[in-house]
Design an enzyme around this catalytic site. Structure first.
Site, PDB file in Angstrom:
ATOM      1  N   ARG A  97     -45.934  26.886 -39.178  1.00 10.16           N
ATOM      2  CA  ARG A  97     -45.077  28.047 -38.903  1.00 10.16           C
ATOM      3  C   ARG A  97     -45.399  29.162 -39.897  1.00 10.16           C
ATOM      4  NH1 ARG A  97     -38.984  25.749 -38.618  1.00 10.16           N
ATOM      5  NH2 ARG A  97     -38.664  27.706 -39.723  1.00 10.16           N
ATOM      6  N   ARG A 101     -25.043  29.526 -40.867  1.00 11.91           N
ATOM      7  CA  ARG A 101     -25.893  29.751 -42.039  1.00 11.91           C
ATOM      8  C   ARG A 101     -25.163  30.520 -43.135  1.00 11.91           C
ATOM      9  NH1 ARG A 101     -30.967  28.002 -40.166  1.00 11.91           N
ATOM     10  NH2 ARG A 101     -32.599  28.822 -41.497  1.00 11.91           N
ATOM     11  N   LYS A 140     -33.259  18.550 -41.605  1.00 11.47           N
ATOM     12  CA  LYS A 140     -32.234  18.723 -40.560  1.00 11.47           C
ATOM     13  C   LYS A 140     -32.825  18.526 -39.159  1.00 11.47           C
ATOM     14  CE  LYS A 140     -31.005  22.980 -41.629  1.00 11.47           C
ATOM     15  NZ  LYS A 140     -31.961  23.247 -42.711  1.00 11.47           N
ATOM     16  N   ARG A 184     -36.727  32.284 -48.243  1.00 12.77           N
ATOM     17  CA  ARG A 184     -35.826  31.426 -47.457  1.00 12.77           C
ATOM     18  C   ARG A 184     -34.936  30.586 -48.385  1.00 12.77           C
ATOM     19  NH1 ARG A 184     -39.623  28.197 -43.795  1.00 12.77           N
ATOM     20  NH2 ARG A 184     -37.722  27.451 -42.797  1.00 12.77           N
ATOM     21  N   ARG A 218     -45.504  21.014 -43.898  1.00 11.47           N
ATOM     22  CA  ARG A 218     -44.932  20.763 -42.578  1.00 11.47           C
ATOM     23  C   ARG A 218     -45.858  21.282 -41.482  1.00 11.47           C
ATOM     24  NH1 ARG A 218     -38.785  22.386 -41.316  1.00 11.47           N
ATOM     25  NH2 ARG A 218     -39.476  24.538 -41.481  1.00 11.47           N
TER      26      ARG A 218
HETATM   27  P1  AMP Z   1     -35.000  27.422 -39.219  1.00  8.46           P
HETATM   28  O1  AMP Z   1     -35.917  26.934 -38.147  1.00  8.46           O
HETATM   29  O2  AMP Z   1     -33.598  26.903 -39.072  1.00  8.46           O
HETATM   30  O3  AMP Z   1     -35.566  27.194 -40.601  1.00  8.46           O
HETATM   31  O4  AMP Z   1     -34.889  29.004 -39.040  1.00  8.46           O
HETATM   32  C1  AMP Z   1     -36.021  29.844 -39.123  1.00  8.46           C
HETATM   33  C2  AMP Z   1     -35.561  31.270 -39.278  1.00  8.46           C
HETATM   34  O5  AMP Z   1     -34.779  31.667 -38.149  1.00  8.46           O
HETATM   35  C3  AMP Z   1     -34.657  31.540 -40.474  1.00  8.46           C
HETATM   36  O6  AMP Z   1     -35.384  31.774 -41.667  1.00  8.46           O
HETATM   37  C4  AMP Z   1     -33.900  32.778 -40.012  1.00  8.46           C
HETATM   38  O7  AMP Z   1     -34.704  33.936 -40.105  1.00  8.46           O
HETATM   39  C5  AMP Z   1     -33.687  32.485 -38.532  1.00  8.46           C
HETATM   40  N1  AMP Z   1     -32.438  31.743 -38.280  1.00  8.46           N
HETATM   41  C6  AMP Z   1     -32.303  30.473 -37.802  1.00  8.46           C
HETATM   42  N2  AMP Z   1     -31.020  30.146 -37.669  1.00  8.46           N
HETATM   43  C7  AMP Z   1     -30.301  31.218 -38.094  1.00  8.46           C
HETATM   44  C8  AMP Z   1     -28.913  31.491 -38.199  1.00  8.46           C
HETATM   45  N3  AMP Z   1     -27.969  30.600 -37.857  1.00  8.46           N
HETATM   46  N4  AMP Z   1     -28.565  32.720 -38.686  1.00  8.46           N
HETATM   47  C9  AMP Z   1     -29.467  33.651 -39.015  1.00  8.46           C
HETATM   48  N5  AMP Z   1     -30.793  33.451 -38.935  1.00  8.46           N
HETATM   49  C10 AMP Z   1     -31.215  32.249 -38.474  1.00  8.46           C
END
Ligand code: AMP
Length: 213
Positions: free
Chosen positions: A159, A88, A13, A170, A127
């Protein structure tokens, strides 16, 4: 154009959002990036969000709703945007419906990037990220010089939540909370499905074709 990118963590994404931003001239809104910035600067949001992020869990919906409202109040989102990592779950999709009703816009397309789960662990554990937002993969998309960002020369890092114990949580969260959004948006008639298990440029071409851009 207002687009939502949907898919598993590590499904591409962020990479596709950056390419779309460049091509379409509209901003990427990555809730993950916004939260990581908040954690880095130890803002109240960051301090609260960190415990959920470290455990691979979703940050509470009320925090995300405020964050999205604030981001959409900024001028650069007026002509469109690309949501990367939001919504999400169904509660967040409903929050978005309320916000979009209030602000008078609607989502044009939801792009579901489909990647088999067995590919995800490999993608996430390989990654490497830069603080400028660029994302690489040690095998499929390496930087020219190992550990150094092509875009800004910064040092790449892994990360914390891309480590194997957190990846499992996740993926579980995705299956339970995010996957139902596929049917939700399909029923609304705005979902397009993309084969995410192909080279980055081919994924991008398929997206451009299917969103009619
Ligand atoms: P991402 O970079 O999108 O993989 O997000 C990393 C982490 O941020 C996720 O595992 C969640 O803990 C938090 N996170 C990101 N976007 C959301 C969202 N829309 N709702 C809730 N938690 C989020």
């Amino acid at each position: 154009m207002r687009i939502i990118l949907l898919g598993k963590p590590g499904g591409g994404k962020g990479t596709q959002a950056k390419m779309l931003t460049e091509r379409l001239g509209i901003p990427q809104i990555s809730t993950g990036d916004i939260l990581r910035e908040a954690v880095k600067h130890q803002t109240p949001l960051g301090i609260e969000a960190k415990k959920f992020m470290d455990a691979g869990l979703l940050v509470p919906d009320c925090l995300i709703k405020d964050l999205i409202k604030e981001r959409l109040s900024q001028e650069d989102t007026k002509d469109g945007f690309i949501f990367d990592g939001f919504p999400r779950n169904l509660a967040q999709a409903r929050d978005l419906e309320q916000i979009s009703g209030d602000l008078g816009f609607s989502i044009d397309k939801v792009v579901y990037i489909d990647v088999p789960t067995e590919k995800i662990v490999r993608r996430l554990s390989g990654r490497r990220t830069c603080s400028c937002g660029a994302v690489y993969h040690v095998e499929s998309n390496p930087p020219e010089e190992q550990g150094v960002c092509d875009a800004c020369g910064g040092t790449l890092y892994q990360r914390d939540d891309d480590k194997e114990d957190v990846i499992k949580a996740r993926i579980e969260q995705y299956e339970k909370q995010t996957k139902p959004l596929i049917d939700h948006y399909d029923e609304k008639g705005i979902l397009v499905t993309i084969d995410g298990d192909q080279p980055i440029d081919d994924v991008f071409s398929e997206i451009m074709k299917k969103i009619g851009a």
